[in-house]
Design a protein around this motif. Structure first.
Motif, PDB file in Angstrom:
ATOM      1  N   UNK A  40       0.511  -1.439  -2.806  1.00 35.85           N
ATOM      2  CA  UNK A  40       0.362  -0.181  -3.554  1.00 35.85           C
ATOM      3  C   UNK A  40       1.665   0.166  -4.269  1.00 35.85           C
ATOM      4  N   UNK A  41       2.799  -0.066  -3.603  1.00 32.34           N
ATOM      5  CA  UNK A  41       4.097   0.235  -4.216  1.00 32.34           C
ATOM      6  C   UNK A  41       4.331  -0.602  -5.461  1.00 32.34           C
ATOM      7  N   UNK A  42       3.760  -1.815  -5.494  1.00 33.77           N
ATOM      8  CA  UNK A  42       3.943  -2.672  -6.664  1.00 33.77           C
ATOM      9  C   UNK A  42       3.300  -2.099  -7.921  1.00 33.77           C
ATOM     10  N   UNK A  43       2.378  -1.172  -7.776  1.00 30.74           N
ATOM     11  CA  UNK A  43       1.740  -0.556  -8.945  1.00 30.74           C
ATOM     12  C   UNK A  43       2.491   0.654  -9.451  1.00 30.74           C
ATOM     13  N   UNK A  44       3.498   1.111  -8.712  1.00 29.33           N
ATOM     14  CA  UNK A  44       4.171   2.375  -9.046  1.00 29.33           C
ATOM     15  C   UNK A  44       5.420   2.139  -9.897  1.00 29.33           C
ATOM     16  N   UNK A  45       5.206   1.711 -11.126  1.00 24.07           N
ATOM     17  CA  UNK A  45       6.324   1.531 -12.053  1.00 24.07           C
ATOM     18  C   UNK A  45       6.358   2.657 -13.070  1.00 24.07           C
ATOM     19  N   UNK A  95      11.661  -3.426  -7.957  1.00 26.49           N
ATOM     20  CA  UNK A  95      11.556  -4.702  -8.665  1.00 26.49           C
ATOM     21  C   UNK A  95      10.361  -4.735  -9.617  1.00 26.49           C
ATOM     22  N   UNK A  96       9.330  -3.919  -9.337  1.00 27.04           N
ATOM     23  CA  UNK A  96       8.172  -3.898 -10.230  1.00 27.04           C
ATOM     24  C   UNK A  96       8.482  -3.229 -11.561  1.00 27.04           C
ATOM     25  N   UNK A  97       9.633  -2.573 -11.657  1.00 31.55           N
ATOM     26  CA  UNK A  97      10.044  -1.991 -12.935  1.00 31.55           C
ATOM     27  C   UNK A  97      10.428  -3.069 -13.941  1.00 31.55           C
ATOM     28  N   UNK A  98      10.720  -4.276 -13.462  1.00 31.90           N
ATOM     29  CA  UNK A  98      11.259  -5.305 -14.343  1.00 31.90           C
ATOM     30  C   UNK A  98      10.395  -6.560 -14.412  1.00 31.90           C
ATOM     31  N   UNK A  99       9.531  -6.763 -13.422  1.00 33.37           N
ATOM     32  CA  UNK A  99       8.724  -7.982 -13.360  1.00 33.37           C
ATOM     33  C   UNK A  99       7.269  -7.573 -13.159  1.00 33.37           C
ATOM     34  N   UNK A 100       6.362  -8.382 -13.667  1.00 32.39           N
ATOM     35  CA  UNK A 100       4.932  -8.118 -13.529  1.00 32.39           C
ATOM     36  C   UNK A 100       4.555  -7.888 -12.068  1.00 32.39           C
ATOM     37  N   UNK A 108       6.665   7.068  -3.537  1.00 28.94           N
ATOM     38  CA  UNK A 108       7.363   6.350  -2.466  1.00 28.94           C
ATOM     39  C   UNK A 108       7.168   7.059  -1.130  1.00 28.94           C
ATOM     40  N   UNK A 109       7.342   8.360  -1.110  1.00 29.00           N
ATOM     41  CA  UNK A 109       7.233   9.112   0.145  1.00 29.00           C
ATOM     42  C   UNK A 109       5.794   9.162   0.656  1.00 29.00           C
ATOM     43  N   UNK A 110       4.826   9.343  -0.256  1.00 30.57           N
ATOM     44  CA  UNK A 110       3.434   9.433   0.189  1.00 30.57           C
ATOM     45  C   UNK A 110       2.925   8.099   0.726  1.00 30.57           C
ATOM     46  N   UNK A 111       3.274   6.999   0.035  1.00 34.87           N
ATOM     47  CA  UNK A 111       2.833   5.681   0.509  1.00 34.87           C
ATOM     48  C   UNK A 111       3.484   5.369   1.851  1.00 34.87           C
ATOM     49  N   UNK A 112       4.768   5.642   1.962  1.00 28.95           N
ATOM     50  CA  UNK A 112       5.502   5.363   3.205  1.00 28.95           C
ATOM     51  C   UNK A 112       4.951   6.177   4.374  1.00 28.95           C
ATOM     52  N   UNK A 113       4.612   7.429   4.121  1.00 29.82           N
ATOM     53  CA  UNK A 113       4.142   8.301   5.209  1.00 29.82           C
ATOM     54  C   UNK A 113       2.652   8.144   5.490  1.00 29.82           C
ATOM     55  N   UNK A 114       1.878   7.735   4.496  1.00 31.82           N
ATOM     56  CA  UNK A 114       0.420   7.758   4.641  1.00 31.82           C
ATOM     57  C   UNK A 114      -0.116   6.653   5.545  1.00 31.82           C
ATOM     58  N   UNK A 115       0.412   5.430   5.393  1.00 29.88           N
ATOM     59  CA  UNK A 115      -0.215   4.332   6.125  1.00 29.88           C
ATOM     60  C   UNK A 115      -0.041   4.452   7.641  1.00 29.88           C
ATOM     61  N   UNK A 116       1.136   4.838   8.142  1.00 34.84           N
ATOM     62  CA  UNK A 116       1.240   5.016   9.601  1.00 34.84           C
ATOM     63  C   UNK A 116       0.443   6.205  10.129  1.00 34.84           C
ATOM     64  N   UNK A 158      -4.832   3.270 -10.663  1.00 38.72           N
ATOM     65  CA  UNK A 158      -5.219   1.874 -10.441  1.00 38.72           C
ATOM     66  C   UNK A 158      -5.298   1.516  -8.964  1.00 38.72           C
ATOM     67  N   UNK A 159      -4.708   2.339  -8.108  1.00 40.41           N
ATOM     68  CA  UNK A 159      -4.778   2.087  -6.661  1.00 40.41           C
ATOM     69  C   UNK A 159      -6.014   2.701  -6.025  1.00 40.41           C
ATOM     70  N   UNK A 160      -6.797   3.452  -6.798  1.00 37.30           N
ATOM     71  CA  UNK A 160      -7.930   4.173  -6.223  1.00 37.30           C
ATOM     72  C   UNK A 160      -9.061   3.285  -5.753  1.00 37.30           C
ATOM     73  N   UNK A 161      -9.196   2.107  -6.344  1.00 39.33           N
ATOM     74  CA  UNK A 161     -10.235   1.172  -5.901  1.00 39.33           C
ATOM     75  C   UNK A 161      -9.705  -0.247  -6.047  1.00 39.33           C
TER      76      UNK A 161
END
Length: 607
Positions: free
Chosen positions: A525-530, A488-493, A566-574, A264-267
């Motif tokens: 992007x992290x909000x989609x990773x539940x 937090x996205x594990x519990x809330x929309x 978590x690691x890929x998102x954290x490392x990718x953007x910088x 879902x993060x692809x586009x």
């Protein structure tokens, strides 16, 4: 005189003795009564307390939602009463909506309408300005993309593409699993997660049932398995079937659910959270734009890495990859006969679709036209947004007939003229029945909250209070933000979360002098990773219900994808982010400019 005094003393003593005797006699009489009645009184008191407790539990179980709706607004009133400022009033609305969203005390679409009531009442936004957020360009674009996705689903084009890709990739167990999750990933790039998952469920189920019928694998473990008795009781308690899914069943269904989140993060079209970021960023910082082509250039490599890592992890965890001598590796090695069976099942499902229809061809051509228009619009920097192009495709879907019988009118042979009018590629009756209208209100509420937090100054207030986090090393701060949103996205929309935190992160970025995208983009992007629960991610719930998988199993299996993402998102953007978005390397001057729209809404007459 002396005798009289002695007489009085004797009388007093006698009276005292008489009173003492009376009390002593009463005590002797009452002690047995007290000893007899105390246990009864105590037990009666305990019975009353127990009855009251049972009554209270039953009352709360039946009416806790109504009590929440009544109590929470009153409990939050001190936020306004202690300091009646616009930002505190907006914070009151934000907390109220957030609590109702997380507890589902009211249906989520109904909760999403509260800003229309509260913002004008509390003097944050006018009624017109609040309602405009519900009909924003981003919301119209999202709804039009949903209509296009439902048209693809209606004509079965998605199934044809999925089965063809699977047959091309291969039919060994590992290749088959990889093919299924790859197709799920691709589909979830363009349509909502729950739709993508429901699309793939019948395909996965048919493949596994075909293998089971041929004796290659089992969908569920034998009920005589002692371990299954424990699971049976727990699932019976929850109202589920007593069947225990096999490891191959969990691998296939969990893999599809997990890569649905990743894909879902692809586009920008894949998730409402992506649209929320686009809306909040572009409205907060006038003149800035998040482009779909750039988005895909950054996120598609990330998506492929996370999908590959998830597939490897699930293969190792469930099917014995890298453990050649393990029971799982031996059990799920199909061999040549098994591969032939899989190929036969896939071919059978594909043949059931029949030859490609004229409706499918037209829908596919319109999708290609839409993609070309998106790319040209981005490349030419025409100034148009995506909504007009999406709505143009939607209008074409309702205008074009589903078949080409109308061409027979051009042949001149009256005997070949069609007798009935062909339906359009899609009908409004189908769209009205299938379209998840609740998403429309949920997104609109998020956009209204973002607009209200900007106009009232709430996001700026919260951002300044969090500015102390700027003392942390930036990479540590970014890691903590990604970790927090992913938990937090594990519990809330996820849409609810991103609409709440993005305005705050924008102000935090300004206060610590970094580009706003540096905090807003990775957190979105992290909000989609539940991957661990069924609460914040509907596709996990679909997998759990269809395959009879316990939440405990999902939580354990989701550990690997959570760490990878978590690691890929954290490392990718910088790193990779600086290549695709070179402007994020410096703090932009426009981020410091407070537009006139930020504060000019606070002291106006409200409708």
């Amino acid at each position: 005189m002396e005798e009289e005094s002695m007489s009085r003393g004797a009388t007093s003593i006698c009276g005292f003795l008489r009173i003492f005797w009376i009390f002593h006699s009463w005590e002797l009489l009452c002690i047995p009564c007290i000893l007899d009645w105390c246990p009864k009184l105590f037990l009666g008191f305990i019975d009353h307390i127990t009855s009251f407790w049972h009554w209270l539990k039953r009352f709360l179980a039946l009416y806790w939602k109504s009590l929440t709706v009544l109590i929470v607004p009153i409990a939050l009133l001190p936020i306004i009463l202690m300091d009646d400022k616009p930002e505190n009033r907006c914070l009151y609305v934000l907390l109220l909506v957030g609590i109702f969203w997380s507890t589902v005390a009211l249906p989520i679409p109904v909760t999403s309408m509260l800003p229309v009531i509260l913002f004008p009442t509390l003097g944050i936004l006018s009624t017109n300005e609040t309602c405009e957020a519900y009909m924003s360009e981003e919301n119209m674009s999202f709804i039009s993309e949903l209509i296009i996705a439902l048209t693809v689903q209606h004509c079965n084009l998605h199934k044809r593409v999925a089965l063809k890709i699977i047959s091309v990739i291969g039919c060994s167990q590992r290749k088959l699993n990889f093919g299924l999750i790859s197709v799920t990933m691709f589909i979830s790039m363009w349509i909502p997660n729950s739709v993508a998952m429901t699309t793939m469920v019948p395909i996965i189920k048919a493949v596994l049932e075909g293998l089971e019928n041929e004796g290659v694998c089992k969908l569920y473990i034998d009920n005589n398995d002692p371990e299954n008795h424990e699971r049976s009781s727990s699932w019976h308690h929850l109202g589920h079937s007593a069947k225990k899914p096999s490891k191959i069943t969990m691998c296939y269904f969990m893999g599809a659910a997990f890569v649905t989140s990743i894909g879902s993060c692809g586009s920008l079209l894949g998730s409402g959270t992506n649209f929320a970021l686009k809306y909040i960023y572009e409205n907060k910082f006038t003149g800035q734009k998040i482009d779909n082509l750039q988005w895909m250039c950054f996120n598609v490599p990330l998506m492929l890495i996370n999908t590959g890592a998830t597939w490897l992890y699930l293969q190792w965890y469930f099917m014995g990859l890298f453990r050649v001598t393990s029971d799982e590796a031996i059990q799920y090695n199909l061999g040549n006969e098994g591969k032939k069976i899989v190929k036969k099942v896939i071919a059978k499902r594909y043949n059931e679709l029949g030859p490609i229809s004229q409706c499918e061809i037209q829908v596919a051509l319109l999708l290609v036209v839409g993609i070309i228009l998106y790319i040209l619009n981005s490349a030419l920097n025409s100034g148009f947004k995506e909504a007009p192009f999406s709505l143009l495709i939607v209008v074409a879907l309702f205008a074009l007939p589903a078949n080409w019988n109308w061409l027979k009118f051009l042949t001149g042979k009256s005997s070949e003229f069609p007798r009935t009018r062909a339906q359009s590629l899609i009908t409004w009756r189908y769209i009205n029945r299938k379209l998840p209208w609740s998403l429309f209100f949920l997104l609109g509420c998020g956009f209204a909250l973002a607009r209200g937090s900007k106009a009232s100054g709430m996001s700026k207030m919260l951002g300044s209070k969090l500015s102390s986090l700027g003392g942390l090393p930036f990479l540590v701060l970014l890691f903590l933000i990604c970790l927090f949103t992913q938990i937090i996205t594990e519990f809330i929309s996820s849409i609810a979360i991103v609409n709440v935190i993005l305005p705050i992160l924008a102000e935090l970025a300004i206060s610590i002098k970094v580009h706003p995208l540096f905090l807003m983009y990775p957190s979105t992007i992290s909000c989609s990773m539940g991957f661990h629960t069924i609460f914040g991610t509907p596709h996990n719930l679909i997998a759990a219900e269809v395959a009879n998988i316990r939440t405990k199993d999902i939580a354990i299996a989701g550990l690997g994808p959570s760490i990878f993402s978590l690691l890929t998102i954290w490392a990718a953007f910088p790193t990779w982010g600086r290549v695709i978005y070179p402007e994020i390397g410096t703090f932009p001057s426009w981020a410091n400019v407070t537009t006139s729209n930020d504060n000019n809404l606070i002291n106006q007459p409200w409708l």
